[in-house]
Design a protein around this motif. Sequence first.
Motif, PDB file in Angstrom:
ATOM      1  N   UNK A  39     -38.638 -38.001  28.349  1.00  0.00           N
ATOM      2  CA  UNK A  39     -38.665 -37.262  29.617  1.00  0.00           C
ATOM      3  C   UNK A  39     -37.456 -37.517  30.504  1.00  0.00           C
ATOM      4  N   UNK A  40     -36.930 -38.739  30.465  1.00  0.00           N
ATOM      5  CA  UNK A  40     -35.929 -39.103  31.472  1.00  0.00           C
ATOM      6  C   UNK A  40     -34.573 -39.535  30.926  1.00  0.00           C
ATOM      7  N   UNK A  41     -34.498 -39.942  29.683  1.00  0.00           N
ATOM      8  CA  UNK A  41     -33.234 -40.489  29.182  1.00  0.00           C
ATOM      9  C   UNK A  41     -32.601 -39.695  28.045  1.00  0.00           C
ATOM     10  N   UNK A  42     -33.398 -39.078  27.239  1.00  0.00           N
ATOM     11  CA  UNK A  42     -32.916 -38.436  26.017  1.00  0.00           C
ATOM     12  C   UNK A  42     -31.698 -37.542  26.262  1.00  0.00           C
ATOM     13  N   UNK A  43     -31.762 -36.717  27.297  1.00  0.00           N
ATOM     14  CA  UNK A  43     -30.668 -35.788  27.596  1.00  0.00           C
ATOM     15  C   UNK A  43     -29.706 -36.307  28.657  1.00  0.00           C
ATOM     16  N   UNK A  44     -29.884 -37.552  29.060  1.00  0.00           N
ATOM     17  CA  UNK A  44     -29.034 -38.137  30.096  1.00  0.00           C
ATOM     18  C   UNK A  44     -28.540 -39.507  29.637  1.00  0.00           C
ATOM     19  N   UNK A  45     -27.745 -39.502  28.593  1.00  0.00           N
ATOM     20  CA  UNK A  45     -27.186 -40.751  28.091  1.00  0.00           C
ATOM     21  C   UNK A  45     -28.057 -41.470  27.082  1.00  0.00           C
ATOM     22  N   UNK A  46     -29.139 -40.846  26.662  1.00  0.00           N
ATOM     23  CA  UNK A  46     -30.060 -41.478  25.721  1.00  0.00           C
ATOM     24  C   UNK A  46     -29.400 -41.944  24.427  1.00  0.00           C
ATOM     25  N   UNK A  47     -28.619 -41.081  23.776  1.00  0.00           N
ATOM     26  CA  UNK A  47     -27.966 -41.530  22.535  1.00  0.00           C
ATOM     27  C   UNK A  47     -27.044 -42.744  22.748  1.00  0.00           C
ATOM     28  N   UNK A  48     -26.326 -42.764  23.870  1.00  0.00           N
ATOM     29  CA  UNK A  48     -25.464 -43.918  24.166  1.00  0.00           C
ATOM     30  C   UNK A  48     -26.315 -45.171  24.334  1.00  0.00           C
ATOM     31  N   UNK A  49     -27.456 -45.041  25.024  1.00  0.00           N
ATOM     32  CA  UNK A  49     -28.333 -46.196  25.223  1.00  0.00           C
ATOM     33  C   UNK A  49     -28.853 -46.715  23.884  1.00  0.00           C
ATOM     34  N   UNK A  50     -29.215 -45.806  23.010  1.00  0.00           N
ATOM     35  CA  UNK A  50     -29.683 -46.221  21.685  1.00  0.00           C
ATOM     36  C   UNK A  50     -28.570 -46.913  20.910  1.00  0.00           C
ATOM     37  N   UNK A  51     -27.350 -46.394  21.030  1.00  0.00           N
ATOM     38  CA  UNK A  51     -26.206 -47.030  20.362  1.00  0.00           C
ATOM     39  C   UNK A  51     -25.973 -48.449  20.893  1.00  0.00           C
ATOM     40  N   UNK A  52     -26.243 -48.651  22.171  1.00  0.00           N
ATOM     41  CA  UNK A  52     -26.088 -49.982  22.764  1.00  0.00           C
ATOM     42  C   UNK A  52     -27.181 -50.948  22.303  1.00  0.00           C
ATOM     43  N   UNK A  53     -28.283 -50.389  21.819  1.00  0.00           N
ATOM     44  CA  UNK A  53     -29.368 -51.243  21.328  1.00  0.00           C
ATOM     45  C   UNK A  53     -30.720 -51.009  21.978  1.00  0.00           C
ATOM     46  N   UNK A  54     -30.836 -50.002  22.821  1.00  0.00           N
ATOM     47  CA  UNK A  54     -32.122 -49.725  23.472  1.00  0.00           C
ATOM     48  C   UNK A  54     -33.184 -49.421  22.425  1.00  0.00           C
ATOM     49  N   UNK A  55     -34.310 -50.097  22.545  1.00  0.00           N
ATOM     50  CA  UNK A  55     -35.443 -49.861  21.657  1.00  0.00           C
ATOM     51  C   UNK A  55     -36.353 -48.805  22.273  1.00  0.00           C
ATOM     52  N   UNK A  56     -36.801 -47.871  21.452  1.00  0.00           N
ATOM     53  CA  UNK A  56     -37.756 -46.855  21.887  1.00  0.00           C
ATOM     54  C   UNK A  56     -39.080 -47.215  21.237  1.00  0.00           C
ATOM     55  N   UNK A  57     -40.092 -47.492  22.058  1.00  0.00           N
ATOM     56  CA  UNK A  57     -41.375 -47.968  21.557  1.00  0.00           C
ATOM     57  C   UNK A  57     -42.489 -46.959  21.829  1.00  0.00           C
ATOM     58  N   UNK A  58     -43.350 -46.796  20.857  1.00  0.00           N
ATOM     59  CA  UNK A  58     -44.519 -45.920  21.015  1.00  0.00           C
ATOM     60  C   UNK A  58     -45.735 -46.778  21.352  1.00  0.00           C
ATOM     61  N   UNK A  59     -46.497 -46.324  22.326  1.00  0.00           N
ATOM     62  CA  UNK A  59     -47.708 -47.049  22.702  1.00  0.00           C
ATOM     63  C   UNK A  59     -48.836 -46.764  21.717  1.00  0.00           C
TER      64      UNK A  59
END
Length: 165
Positions: A39-59
Amino acid sequence: MRVLVSDTSVLVDLERGNLLQAAFLLPLEFAVPDVLYNRELKNFGGPQLKDLGLRIEELAPEGVELAKSFRDQKPGLSVPDAFAAALAKTQGWALLAGDGLLRELAAEEAVECRGVLWLMDLMLEMAIVEPQALHDGLLRISAHPRCRLPKREIRVRCERYGRVT
């Protein structure tokens, strides 16, 4: 490695302060729930954040139910923030939040909660970033009209970062 579940505001502040990449050099892992990412990151720098190491977790389903109960408790809490709180609570991870309502919920739920100033102090302590870069970054963050950081804490940190050699 210690995991911190971040809300969007902390990541945005780090970006504003040109400190985002440095934060990912800390001996920490950063995670967000998939709902927040989508909702908030995917289209606003999300790929860069993932490249930096951001983990995306499913509840898990019980985490989703907990997020719903958090929204019932705090109707002003956004869905992404409720999911972040639920992820931190169910995993026993710390929450990294700038939003006041989210920080309040964390305190009520006995979830450790930190913020961008804590991260900046850690960057200084671990010599990840030069003090001047922290000082300048904090000035950029605090100059933004949507800055929610306490003015007193901004002054204290600016003095600290300006004096450190």
